[in-house]
Structure formats: C-alpha cells, structure tokens
Motif scaffolding. Structure first.
Motif, PDB file in Angstrom:
ATOM      1  N   VAL A  86       0.837  -1.206   0.000  1.00 21.58           N
ATOM      2  CA  VAL A  86       0.000   0.000   0.000  1.00 21.58           C
ATOM      3  C   VAL A  86       0.870   1.254   0.000  1.00 21.58           C
ATOM      4  CG1 VAL A  86      -1.640   1.338   1.383  1.00 21.58           C
ATOM      5  CG2 VAL A  86      -1.991  -1.113   1.069  1.00 21.58           C
ATOM      6  N   THR A  87       1.896   1.254   0.833  1.00 24.73           N
ATOM      7  CA  THR A  87       2.786   2.419   0.906  1.00 24.73           C
ATOM      8  C   THR A  87       3.500   2.658  -0.416  1.00 24.73           C
ATOM      9  OG1 THR A  87       3.134   1.987   3.260  1.00 24.73           O
ATOM     10  CG2 THR A  87       4.686   3.457   2.174  1.00 24.73           C
ATOM     11  N   LEU A  88       4.027   1.596  -1.007  1.00 25.81           N
ATOM     12  CA  LEU A  88       4.744   1.743  -2.271  1.00 25.81           C
ATOM     13  C   LEU A  88       3.806   2.202  -3.390  1.00 25.81           C
ATOM     14  CD1 LEU A  88       7.049  -1.414  -2.173  1.00 25.81           C
ATOM     15  CD2 LEU A  88       7.624   0.924  -1.570  1.00 25.81           C
ATOM     16  N   SER A  89       2.609   1.629  -3.445  1.00 22.20           N
ATOM     17  CA  SER A  89       1.658   1.996  -4.495  1.00 22.20           C
ATOM     18  C   SER A  89       1.242   3.462  -4.379  1.00 22.20           C
ATOM     19  CB  SER A  89       0.425   1.090  -4.424  1.00 22.20           C
ATOM     20  OG  SER A  89       0.779  -0.268  -4.568  1.00 22.20           O
ATOM     21  N   CYS A  90       0.917   3.901  -3.170  1.00 19.42           N
ATOM     22  CA  CYS A  90       0.504   5.296  -2.972  1.00 19.42           C
ATOM     23  C   CYS A  90       1.643   6.265  -3.255  1.00 19.42           C
ATOM     24  CB  CYS A  90      -0.021   5.492  -1.551  1.00 19.42           C
ATOM     25  SG  CYS A  90      -1.574   4.658  -1.206  1.00 19.42           S
ATOM     26  N   ASN A  91       2.850   5.907  -2.883  1.00 17.98           N
ATOM     27  CA  ASN A  91       3.992   6.777  -3.170  1.00 17.98           C
ATOM     28  C   ASN A  91       4.255   6.871  -4.671  1.00 17.98           C
ATOM     29  OD1 ASN A  91       4.466   7.438  -0.499  1.00 17.98           O
ATOM     30  ND2 ASN A  91       6.003   5.839  -0.208  1.00 17.98           N
ATOM     31  N   VAL A  92       4.079   5.771  -5.386  1.00 20.20           N
ATOM     32  CA  VAL A  92       4.246   5.810  -6.837  1.00 20.20           C
ATOM     33  C   VAL A  92       3.177   6.693  -7.473  1.00 20.20           C
ATOM     34  CG1 VAL A  92       4.098   4.415  -8.940  1.00 20.20           C
ATOM     35  CG2 VAL A  92       5.418   3.592  -6.994  1.00 20.20           C
ATOM     36  N   VAL A  93       1.943   6.590  -6.998  1.00 22.28           N
ATOM     37  CA  VAL A  93       0.867   7.450  -7.503  1.00 22.28           C
ATOM     38  C   VAL A  93       1.183   8.916  -7.218  1.00 22.28           C
ATOM     39  CG1 VAL A  93      -1.558   8.067  -7.181  1.00 22.28           C
ATOM     40  CG2 VAL A  93      -0.896   5.661  -7.353  1.00 22.28           C
ATOM     41  N   THR A  94       1.696   9.203  -6.036  1.00 18.57           N
ATOM     42  CA  THR A  94       2.037  10.579  -5.687  1.00 18.57           C
ATOM     43  C   THR A  94       3.162  11.112  -6.562  1.00 18.57           C
ATOM     44  OG1 THR A  94       1.393  10.151  -3.394  1.00 18.57           O
ATOM     45  CG2 THR A  94       2.754  12.083  -3.799  1.00 18.57           C
ATOM     46  N   ILE A  95       4.183  10.311  -6.771  1.00 18.44           N
ATOM     47  CA  ILE A  95       5.298  10.739  -7.619  1.00 18.44           C
ATOM     48  C   ILE A  95       4.833  11.002  -9.045  1.00 18.44           C
ATOM     49  CG2 ILE A  95       7.458   9.955  -8.664  1.00 18.44           C
ATOM     50  CD1 ILE A  95       8.064   8.496  -6.038  1.00 18.44           C
ATOM     51  N   ARG A  96       4.007  10.124  -9.556  1.00 13.67           N
ATOM     52  CA  ARG A  96       3.509  10.307 -10.922  1.00 13.67           C
ATOM     53  C   ARG A  96       2.663  11.571 -11.046  1.00 13.67           C
ATOM     54  NH1 ARG A  96       0.136   5.701 -14.366  1.00 13.67           N
ATOM     55  NH2 ARG A  96      -0.011   6.887 -16.328  1.00 13.67           N
ATOM     56  N   ALA A  97       1.795  11.818 -10.061  1.00 12.99           N
ATOM     57  CA  ALA A  97       0.955  13.021 -10.096  1.00 12.99           C
ATOM     58  C   ALA A  97       1.798  14.284  -9.967  1.00 12.99           C
ATOM     59  CB  ALA A  97      -0.083  12.958  -8.976  1.00 12.99           C
ATOM     60  N   LEU A  98       2.816  14.255  -9.121  1.00  9.02           N
ATOM     61  CA  LEU A  98       3.683  15.418  -8.962  1.00  9.02           C
ATOM     62  C   LEU A  98       4.452  15.721 -10.245  1.00  9.02           C
ATOM     63  CD1 LEU A  98       5.139  14.880  -5.378  1.00  9.02           C
ATOM     64  CD2 LEU A  98       3.660  16.749  -6.112  1.00  9.02           C
ATOM     65  N   VAL A  99       4.996  14.697 -10.870  1.00  8.27           N
ATOM     66  CA  VAL A  99       5.754  14.908 -12.104  1.00  8.27           C
ATOM     67  C   VAL A  99       4.850  15.423 -13.217  1.00  8.27           C
ATOM     68  CG1 VAL A  99       7.094  13.726 -13.886  1.00  8.27           C
ATOM     69  CG2 VAL A  99       7.492  13.196 -11.488  1.00  8.27           C
TER      70      VAL A  99
END
Length: 403
Positions: free
Chosen positions: A230-243
């Motif tokens: 869950v942590t890895l998936s949410c962090n990947v979503v956050t990174i993608r949205a930020l970029v």
C-alpha cells in the motif's frame, strides 16, 4: 562486553543420546563459526546499545521539531501531516525504550534469559512490544502515503474531508487494532518464544501444534507485506501526479521554479522512504513466510527436534537475527527520512543536481564557443581579405584613370 552464545532454554529431558550429540555438534558449530558467537560482531551487546541511543536521539529531535511546528498558526494545513509524523516518532521512541533495556540486561546476564525473567512473563511482554511497535510504524507509513496521494490527486476532497479530528481518530484506531492483534498470544492464539541467541522474544514460526500459531504468524507477515505494498503503491501514484503537474507548469515564472524544486525534493524523499521500508522489512517478512512453510523457528537453534541440517539452521538463525535488526533499524531511520533529512540534505542534493546540470550546459556551450569563434575569425579574415582586394582594385583603377 561479550557473552556466550547460548540460550537459556534447558534441553528437554526426553532427548536421546544421539540427539544430544547432534545438539552439541550444532552448538559447537554455532560457536566456532565466525560471526555466530558473542566473541564476534554478530552477537554483541553493542548493537542494541548503539541502536537504542541513535533511535532515542533521532525520534526525540523529530518530536521536538514537530511540536514546535504544530504550535505555529501558519501550519494549520500541515497539522494532519505533523500529527502523523509525531505519532510515528512517538511510536518508534516507545518501541526503543521498552525493548532495548531488556535486551541489554539479557546480554549482561550472559544471554541467559531466565536470570532476567524467571517467570517467563517478560518474554510475552517483549513479544507484544515487538509486534505492536513493528506493525504500527508500517501502518502509520501507509496512512501517510494514502494522505499524500489524496492531497495530490484529490485536493478538493482532501481539503474538505481530511480534518485534524479525522487524523486523530485514524491514529487511535491503528494503535488499538495493532495492540489487540499483538495480544492474541496472551489470549491463547499463537505463541511468543525466545529467539536465538536468547536475547529477544518474538512470534514463533515453527510450533504448528500450538493453537492458532500458524494463523498468527502468517497474519503478521501478510499484514506487513500488505502495508508495504500500500505504501509503495501510494507513493508511486504521488510521484507520478507530482511529475505530471510539474510538466504542466513548465514555464519560466518564479512560482513554477519553486514548484519544480518542491516536486524534486518530495520525489527524492518518497524514493528514500520506499528504499528504507523495502530494505528494513522485506528480509524479515519473507523469511517469516519461509520459516512458516518449513515449520522452523529461530528458537530451534538450540533444540534437536528439527528437520533441517545444522548448516541450513545455522544460516537461517543468523539471517533471522540480521533481519530483525534491519526491522529495528527502521525505527531509527524513520524520523530522518520523513522529517530531519528533508531540511538538511534534500535541498543540498537539489542544489548539487542543479549545479551539475548547469555545469554540463556550460560545458556544452564552452565546447561550442571555440568552434563558433573560429568560424567568426575565419569569416572576419575572409571579409578583411576581400576588403583589402577591393581597396587595391579601387586604387589600381584610380591610378589608371589619373594616367
């Protein structure tokens, strides 16, 4: 300070002579192998002492910074995040304070647990602390990852529904649920046993005859792995949205440059969090699943009733000790990757990265400049030569006309 690499457990009275000989050979191999005895670095009291001191310093400093920032009025929008960070630091600090002194006391007693805990109740308490303060940081990390993902992907919903009271309720629910789960062996579901080299207690992964033991150990590993995912998936979503948002604001304005810097810092921080979580928790959780499937446990290192060879058991026991130390290391690294290093190192890293990129651009310009300068000089020389020829021709023509 050294101690003998032995367990406080006494050999069962029903062991045969062959089993006792096998046990003595195993104990001798454990003691003679490099890094497996107290005389080597693998089993040493300095590990828990260093981890306790560094954990207390980092988490205490993080709590002071969170408390000072939480009291400022301009940080109202950050209060939910500050609550999560403060709760994580408080959880890690209590985990260090409740477990490390016991480990140090057992080391001072030559790894004989019964000298410190004759009744055996301290082992159960230690196991509850290990389970509670192991799962709580993982769940808190997942909660913060979910919060960041919602704040970036759904800012309007986040600002309307994510209040400080909601954050407090979520934190209390996490603590209560994890504590109730950790108390299951006290209620008769599962078992906490003394682990090799006899300095700590944790979930037994090999006692299949104990009621609910396999269920309890498997559930712990499954909850830990699910939290990591869950942590890895949410962090990947956050990174993608930020970029993505950073690319849409790719202009030369000052606000876009600030957004780009903030995006870079956040992405670096999230990548650091994911690396720390995977490095610290993956070995323990994967090894637990392996030992559950083979019905082996770390406390069987000093027991002859196992199906593994001495070499395999020796390797698993030492790897399990290293894995639990890595998981404990997460309590030390949490305040740094979440809070302390953001102000200290991330901006320095961004400055170095921007300086390197600027230097590379300047180098390209410098390599291009000599070529352009040579071309300009060649063109200027050609023009000068042409002008001199024109002047000579005009002079010649003028002289002819005069004649």
């Amino acid at each position: 300070m050294t101690s003998k690499c032995q367990s406080s457990d006494v050999l069962p009275p029903n062991l045969t002579a062959g089993a006792m000989m096998w046990e003595s050979n195993l104990s001798r191999s454990l003691q003679d192998s490099p890094g497996k005895s107290a005389s080597c670095g693998s089993v040493s009291v300095f590990f828990p002492i260093i981890m306790m001191v560094t954990g207390m310093v980092g988490n205490s400093l993080a709590m002071l910074l969170v408390y000072s920032a939480y009291r400022k009025k301009e940080n109202k929008r950050k209060k939910s995040f500050l609550l999560c960070i403060g709760s994580l630091a408080l959880t890690d600090l209590f985990g260090q304070l409740l477990t490390s002194p016991i480990v140090i006391s057992v080391y001072r007693a030559d790894l004989k647990w019964k000298r410190v805990d004759p009744s055996g109740t301290l082992c159960a308490f230690f196991g509850v602390c290990m389970t509670t303060f192991g799962l709580c940081p993982l769940f808190l990390a997942s909660a913060m990852a979910i919060e960041r993902a919602l704040a970036i992907t759904a800012p309007h919903w986040y600002s309307h529904y994510m209040k400080t009271n909601v954050t407090k309720q979520v934190l209390v629910i996490i603590w209560c649920l994890v504590l109730l789960f950790a108390l299951l062996p006290i209620a008769g579901v599962g078992k906490y046993t003394l682990q090799w080299p006899g300095s700590w207690c944790f979930i037994s992964t090999g006692d299949k005859n104990v009621t609910g033991n396999t269920f309890f150990a498997t559930t712990f590993a499954a909850l830990g792995i699910s939290s990591l995912l869950v942590t890895l998936s949410c962090n990947v979503v956050t990174i993608r949205a930020l970029v993505t948002r950073c690319k849409t604001k790719a202009t030369s304005t000052q606000s876009s440059k600030q957004w780009e810097r903030l995006t870079t810092e956040t992405v670096i921080q999230l990548m650091g969090i994911m690396c720390v979580l995977l490095t610290c928790w993956s070995p323990l959780l994967v090894l637990m699943l392996k030992m559950i499937s083979t019905h082996t446990s770390s406390h069987q290192c000093n027991s002859a009733t196992v199906s593994l060879s001495p070499q395999d058991l020796q390797m698993d026991c030492n790897f399990f000790l290293t894995a639990i130390r890595l998981a404990s290391l997460n309590q030390i690294l949490d305040p740094w990757v979440y809070l302390l290093l953001r102000e200290i190192l991330l901006r320095k890293f961004c400055q170095v990265a921007s300086a390197v990129s600027k230097c590379s651009l300047d180098t390209q310009k410098e390599t291009q400049c000599p070529l352009s300068a040579l071309n300009k000089k060649a063109i200027q020389s050609d023009n000068a030569h042409k002008q001199s020829l024109n002047i000579e021709n005009s002079n010649l023509n003028g002289g002819n006309e005069e004649q």
